[in-house]
Design a protein around this motif. Structure first.
Motif, PDB file in Angstrom:
ATOM      1  N   TYR A  17       0.825  -1.206   0.000  1.00 27.28           N
ATOM      2  CA  TYR A  17       0.000   0.000   0.000  1.00 27.28           C
ATOM      3  C   TYR A  17       0.861   1.259   0.000  1.00 27.28           C
ATOM      4  O   TYR A  17       0.563   2.222  -0.702  1.00 27.28           O
ATOM      5  N   GLN A  20       2.092   1.784  -3.447  1.00 26.80           N
ATOM      6  CA  GLN A  20       1.048   2.330  -4.313  1.00 26.80           C
ATOM      7  C   GLN A  20       0.895   3.829  -4.089  1.00 26.80           C
ATOM      8  O   GLN A  20       0.769   4.598  -5.052  1.00 26.80           O
ATOM      9  N   VAL A 156      -5.575   6.866  -9.292  1.00 22.79           N
ATOM     10  CA  VAL A 156      -6.134   5.543  -8.971  1.00 22.79           C
ATOM     11  C   VAL A 156      -5.155   4.732  -8.124  1.00 22.79           C
ATOM     12  O   VAL A 156      -5.542   4.136  -7.117  1.00 22.79           O
ATOM     13  N   LEU A 157      -3.902   4.720  -8.527  1.00 24.84           N
ATOM     14  CA  LEU A 157      -2.888   3.959  -7.792  1.00 24.84           C
ATOM     15  C   LEU A 157      -2.738   4.472  -6.362  1.00 24.84           C
ATOM     16  O   LEU A 157      -2.732   3.688  -5.411  1.00 24.84           O
ATOM     17  N   TYR A 159      -4.918   6.187  -4.644  1.00 26.00           N
ATOM     18  CA  TYR A 159      -6.164   5.954  -3.905  1.00 26.00           C
ATOM     19  C   TYR A 159      -6.197   4.549  -3.322  1.00 26.00           C
ATOM     20  O   TYR A 159      -6.607   4.361  -2.171  1.00 26.00           O
ATOM     21  N   ARG A 160      -5.740   3.595  -4.114  1.00 29.05           N
ATOM     22  CA  ARG A 160      -5.729   2.205  -3.628  1.00 29.05           C
ATOM     23  C   ARG A 160      -4.882   2.087  -2.358  1.00 29.05           C
ATOM     24  O   ARG A 160      -5.208   1.323  -1.458  1.00 29.05           O
ATOM     25  N   ARG A 163      -6.689   4.397   0.731  1.00 25.50           N
ATOM     26  CA  ARG A 163      -7.921   3.906   1.353  1.00 25.50           C
ATOM     27  C   ARG A 163      -7.684   2.793   2.370  1.00 25.50           C
ATOM     28  O   ARG A 163      -8.561   2.430   3.113  1.00 25.50           O
ATOM     29  N   THR A 164      -6.466   2.304   2.416  1.00 24.97           N
ATOM     30  CA  THR A 164      -6.164   1.228   3.353  1.00 24.97           C
ATOM     31  C   THR A 164      -5.575   1.753   4.658  1.00 24.97           C
ATOM     32  O   THR A 164      -5.229   0.964   5.524  1.00 24.97           O
TER      33      THR A 164
END
Length: 165
Positions: A17, A20, A156-157, A159-160, A163-164
């Motif tokens: 994460y 990312q 997008v990358l 955000y992934r 969000r964790t």
């Protein structure tokens, strides 16, 4: 033993994460730098190029030298102002992405997106209307579309990873 494996799995996911977020932020910042570059080219062309935008060489066959001087100056004035806002938006996006998104600051991520989207949503539709002047679509809009694709991939990358948290 199962507990150690769980901890190792969680640590591996956390590294993924973080990667990312870091990579997404870098792509977002790169797109911001590309916006700055586009704005600089726009500015330079105003003074040492055709006097028109990237991908525009004439207006109905007229060069900027063929135009009424007041009209040519007004077009130049608008080009400088437009270039300034493209450059300043790119700086904001790059700074927010590099320093804010990498620090996992959701407000920086959202602000970078809003800055890019507002500029693109307001500027691009005019290009899809009736062709009032001839321009080369690839050189005129290609760099912005490419930078936008890089930006969206970064959004997008990151955000992934965000969000964790």
């Amino acid at each position: 033993m199962a507990t150690n494996q769980s901890v190792a799995d969680e640590q591996g996911e956390q590294v993924q994460y973080e990667s990312q977020v870091r990579n997404g932020a870098a792509l977002m910042a790169l797109a911001g730098i590309a916006f700055v570059g586009y704005g600089v080219v726009f500015l330079v062309l105003n003074f040492v190029g055709s006097g028109f935008e990237l991908g525009v060489s004439t207006l109905a066959g007229m060069t900027s030298a063929d135009l009424d001087p007041a009209v040519a100056y007004y077009i130049s004035h608008l080009h400088v102002a437009t270039a300034a806002f493209i450059i300043s938006t790119g700086i904001a996006i790059a700074g927010l992405s590099w320093y804010g998104v990498r620090q996992r600051l959701t407000w920086a991520w959202a602000t970078a997106i809003v800055a890019a989207v507002v500029g693109l949503v307001l500027a691009l539709p005019m290009h899809w209307t009736e062709d009032a002047f001839a321009h080369d679509w690839v050189t005129h809009l290609g760099p912005i579309y490419l930078a936008t694709i890089v930006f969206v991939v970064g959004v997008v990358l990151s955000y992934r990873g965000l969000r964790t948290a």
